[in-house]
Design an enzyme around this catalytic site. Sequence first.
Site, short mmCIF file in Angstrom:
data_model
loop_
_atom_site.label_atom_id
_atom_site.label_comp_id
_atom_site.label_asym_id
_atom_site.label_seq_id
_atom_site.Cartn_x
_atom_site.Cartn_y
_atom_site.Cartn_z
N LYS A 1 4.82 2.73 8.47
CA LYS A 1 3.66 3.57 8.79
C LYS A 1 2.40 2.72 8.99
O LYS A 1 1.66 2.91 9.95
CB LYS A 1 3.45 4.54 7.62
N LYS B 1 0.84 -1.20 0.00
CA LYS B 1 0.00 0.00 0.00
C LYS B 1 0.87 1.24 0.00
O LYS B 1 1.83 1.32 0.77
CB LYS B 1 -0.87 -0.01 1.27
N LYS C 1 5.33 1.88 -2.82
CA LYS C 1 5.28 3.26 -3.32
C LYS C 1 5.53 3.23 -4.81
O LYS C 1 6.21 2.33 -5.31
CB LYS C 1 6.35 4.12 -2.64
N ASN D 1 -1.58 20.27 -0.44
CA ASN D 1 -2.72 19.47 0.02
C ASN D 1 -2.73 19.28 1.53
O ASN D 1 -3.64 19.74 2.23
CB ASN D 1 -2.75 18.13 -0.72
N THR E 1 -5.03 13.23 5.86
CA THR E 1 -3.65 13.33 6.36
C THR E 1 -3.58 14.41 7.44
O THR E 1 -3.05 14.19 8.53
CB THR E 1 -2.68 13.64 5.20
N SER F 1 -7.42 5.74 3.57
CA SER F 1 -7.33 4.95 2.34
C SER F 1 -7.79 3.52 2.60
O SER F 1 -8.49 2.92 1.78
CB SER F 1 -5.88 4.90 1.85
N1 GLU Z 1 0.83 9.01 -0.02
C1 GLU Z 1 0.29 8.92 1.30
C2 GLU Z 1 1.37 8.54 2.29
O1 GLU Z 1 2.53 8.78 2.06
C3 GLU Z 1 -0.94 8.03 1.36
C4 GLU Z 1 -0.75 6.62 0.93
C5 GLU Z 1 -2.04 5.83 0.81
O2 GLU Z 1 -3.09 6.38 1.06
O3 GLU Z 1 -1.94 4.66 0.46
O4 GLU Z 1 1.10 8.07 3.36
#
Ligand code: GLU
Length: 407
Positions: free
Chosen positions: A91, A67, A103, A217, A187, A345
């Site tokens: 995370k 994810k 990623k 954002n 976030t 998410s």
């Molecule tokens: N890009 C965001 C992060 O760095 C969200 C990732 C997601 O929602 O999967 O946490």
Amino acid sequence: MNDSFQNVLFQLERATKLVSFSPDFLKRIAQPNRQIRVSLPIKMDNGMLNVYEGYRVQFNNARGPYKGGIRYHQETDIEEVKALAFLMTLKCAVVNIPMGGGKGGIMVNPKELSKTELERLSRTWMQTLVDVVGPHKDIPAPDMNTTPEIMAWMADEYAKVTGDTTGAVITGKPLEFGGSQGRATATAQGGFYVFEALQEKLGLPEVCRVVIQGFGNAGEHAADIWTKAGHKLIATSDSRAAIRNPEGLDVLALSEHKKTTGSVAGFAGGETFERDELLYQNCDVLIPAALENQIREDNVDRLQSHVVFELANGPTTPEADDQLFARGVSVVPDILANAGGVTVSTFEWEQNLKKEHWSEEEVFAKLKTIMNQESELIFERAQSLQTDLRRAAFVIALERLQQAMKR
Ligand code: GLU
């Protein structure tokens, strides 16, 4: 060469000095399962062909499907994406959601592309990687410069190629394409719950003077949420300018200004000043909400903030981290502070799979419970290990990962 990955490895090493982990686990966790680099040939509007480089790094899936977001940036590369995929692994473990870490990215400056070119590029990324992603395999999402609209193009492309129309392959979609209530502000909202849980514990005053680097954002929503809760935004910046007002900036007016002009530059409700000076403003809470490696050994001395709250990924280098800890400045680490995005998410993914629609109240209530609980756990662990919040968060994430990898 991008040293973000080395920085994460270094942070990992420091955390594993505090608690012992199995050497085999440590060897496995430090390497991505898979790194994919692809060429994306795109016909530009003028008929010319451009070939962009795209990435997906699938770091670890011991706790669930890979994810993590997809970033569009002219300076991104596989090393940066790998570091960010590693951070996603940690995370997701920190907030204990059933997801692994990944990623993606494209080396491109999206501002140089027309909308139709951007759509072709996004669809091509999905087409090219359609076999490696999936609702139970790998679930991308937005990251730097990628929007709900881009997620919708990608979800549509996935549905066209595979016939799977659940939308669960990708999160951060617009509401009308199966997105979740609250995802756009998640976030910042999640960050605020963390902040609330730790505010007193970190010795912060009731009304904080806040500085936000990056009125994008995450940063813009954070400005809105923090000031609505009674705190003061005394300075902020974007890629063009920095603006300050010791009495507090009017966030609504600033957002309006940005909407019409594209930047915070020239905002009448504050004084424009040197962008490089933003980090050195005297404040209670400094929120980096832009790029990596902003707070470094060479500038950390100049920081005048009581707490650094990392809404961006990887804004503080390990050397700077050590100096802040020695000075008694608490750093609330990215893998906790900005985990609200991936948490919502995961709610979106769950709603898509179950064909449910949760209200914003429901989403935020669930988010708050998770962020409060994990913030307190990390704070207590930092106290008992007599260490900083980052090391404590790493320890908790690694324990959960080790447990999952034993299975
Ligand atoms: N890009 C965001 C992060 O760095 C969200 C990732 C997601 O929602 O999967 O946490």
